[in-house]
Design a protein around this motif. Sequence first.
Motif, mmCIF file in Angstrom:
data_model
loop_
_atom_site.group_PDB
_atom_site.id
_atom_site.type_symbol
_atom_site.label_atom_id
_atom_site.label_comp_id
_atom_site.label_asym_id
_atom_site.label_seq_id
_atom_site.Cartn_x
_atom_site.Cartn_y
_atom_site.Cartn_z
ATOM 1 N N ALA A 232 0.832 -1.212 0.000
ATOM 2 C CA ALA A 232 0.000 0.000 0.000
ATOM 3 C C ALA A 232 0.860 1.253 0.000
ATOM 4 O O ALA A 232 0.555 2.223 -0.708
ATOM 5 N N TRP A 233 1.962 1.262 0.779
ATOM 6 C CA TRP A 233 2.812 2.462 0.824
ATOM 7 C C TRP A 233 3.427 2.743 -0.545
ATOM 8 O O TRP A 233 3.562 3.909 -0.943
ATOM 9 N N ALA A 234 3.786 1.680 -1.282
ATOM 10 C CA ALA A 234 4.382 1.866 -2.600
ATOM 11 C C ALA A 234 3.359 2.427 -3.582
ATOM 12 O O ALA A 234 3.683 3.296 -4.409
ATOM 13 N N ARG A 235 2.136 1.946 -3.509
ATOM 14 C CA ARG A 235 1.092 2.466 -4.395
ATOM 15 C C ARG A 235 0.794 3.929 -4.079
ATOM 16 O O ARG A 235 0.553 4.731 -4.984
ATOM 17 N N ARG A 236 0.808 4.268 -2.781
ATOM 18 C CA ARG A 236 0.538 5.664 -2.395
ATOM 19 C C ARG A 236 1.623 6.613 -2.877
ATOM 20 O O ARG A 236 1.342 7.746 -3.269
ATOM 21 N N VAL A 237 2.865 6.169 -2.837
ATOM 22 C CA VAL A 237 3.980 7.093 -3.080
ATOM 23 C C VAL A 237 4.474 7.054 -4.524
ATOM 24 O O VAL A 237 5.344 7.837 -4.890
#
Length: 326
Positions: A232-237
Motif C-alpha cells: 500500500a505504501w508503494a502504491r501511495r507514493v
Amino acid sequence: MNRFDVFNGDADGICALHELRLAEPADTIPVTGAKRDVTLLRRANAQPGDSVTVLDISLDSNRDSLIALLDRGVKIDYFDHHFPGRIPEHALLTTHIDTSPDMCTALIVDRHLQGRYTRWAVIAAYGDNLHRAAHRAATACAMNSFDEQKLRELGEAINYNAYGDSVADLAVDPVEMYRAIQPFADPLEFIASSSVLPDLQARRTEDLELALGSAAVRRLANGTLHILPDAAWARRVRGEFANLVARRDPERAHAVLTLRGDGRYVASVRAPLDCPRGADVLCRKFGGNGRVAAGGIAGLDHARLDEFMAAFSAAFCSQSRGAGGR
C-alpha cells in the motif's frame, strides 16, 4: 435536474473544482476516486436535462461515456489538459482543453475565471510537478516566498494522497478532501486551521523514505526505471516518488512501477523536465494515457516489460540528448 461534478482525486482535479465552485456555487453530486481511476464519467448516472462538469480526466479515455451522455441529452462542460483525441462536436458539449506541457486543469480553470482564485491553481500546479508554472502563477498573485512554499507543500501533499490502486490505499478519501477545503476561499486559512497537511506530510515522508531505500533501479540509455513492491505504501507514493526522481535528474526520463496482486505493473512515467514531451504517447502504446510531460499505465503485463523498456528508451532518446547539451 441533477448536476454532477466528475473530477480527478488529485490536487489538480480537486483544486480545479474548488476554483469553479467558489465562482459558481452549486449543489452537485461528486464523482471521483483514486488518481488512476480515470474512467470516472461512466459513474455519472445523469439523465436527460441533467448537467455534468468534468475536470482533469482524459476525454479520450472517457469517450464512449461522454458520447452516451450527450446522446441522452446531458449538458457537459469539460476542463482538462490530457490528450483528448478527436473532440466531438455537439451542441451540449463545451470544452476547455489545453495540452501544453506547462498547463494543468486548475490553471485552465483559473484562465476561464480570469484569475479570481489563482492561489488554488498554484497548489494544483505544484501538485502536478509544474514548478515553473506554479511559480509564475504565484508571482502573478504577488505572493511572498513563505506563503508560496506553504501552497507547494499542500499541493504535493494532496497529490500524494491521490495515488493508490483504490480509495482504500489512500489516507483521505478524495471526496472528504474536497469537502475539507470547500469552506475556504483562501488556502492559507485552510492550512492554518486544518490538520490535513501535517498528517499527510508525515505519511508522505515515511513512504518516500521507504521508496528511496527499497526501489529496484534499472539504468537505461535515456532514463531510469524504478520498481517498487506490491504494498500500500508503494502504491501511495508511486507518483510522488516519480516527481522526486524527475526533479533530481531533470535531463532524463523516469518510470516508477509498482506490482499489482495479479502480477501486472502500474506505471507512472515522467518525461525529462528539461524537455517535457512524449509521456502520453508512450503510455498510450501500453493501454495508458496522460499528458505530454507525465502519464500512467494501469496494467502493464510482466511479459511486456522488456518491450516497455525498449519503447521507453526510444521515446525519450532525442529529448534526453538534447537536454544534456544545454
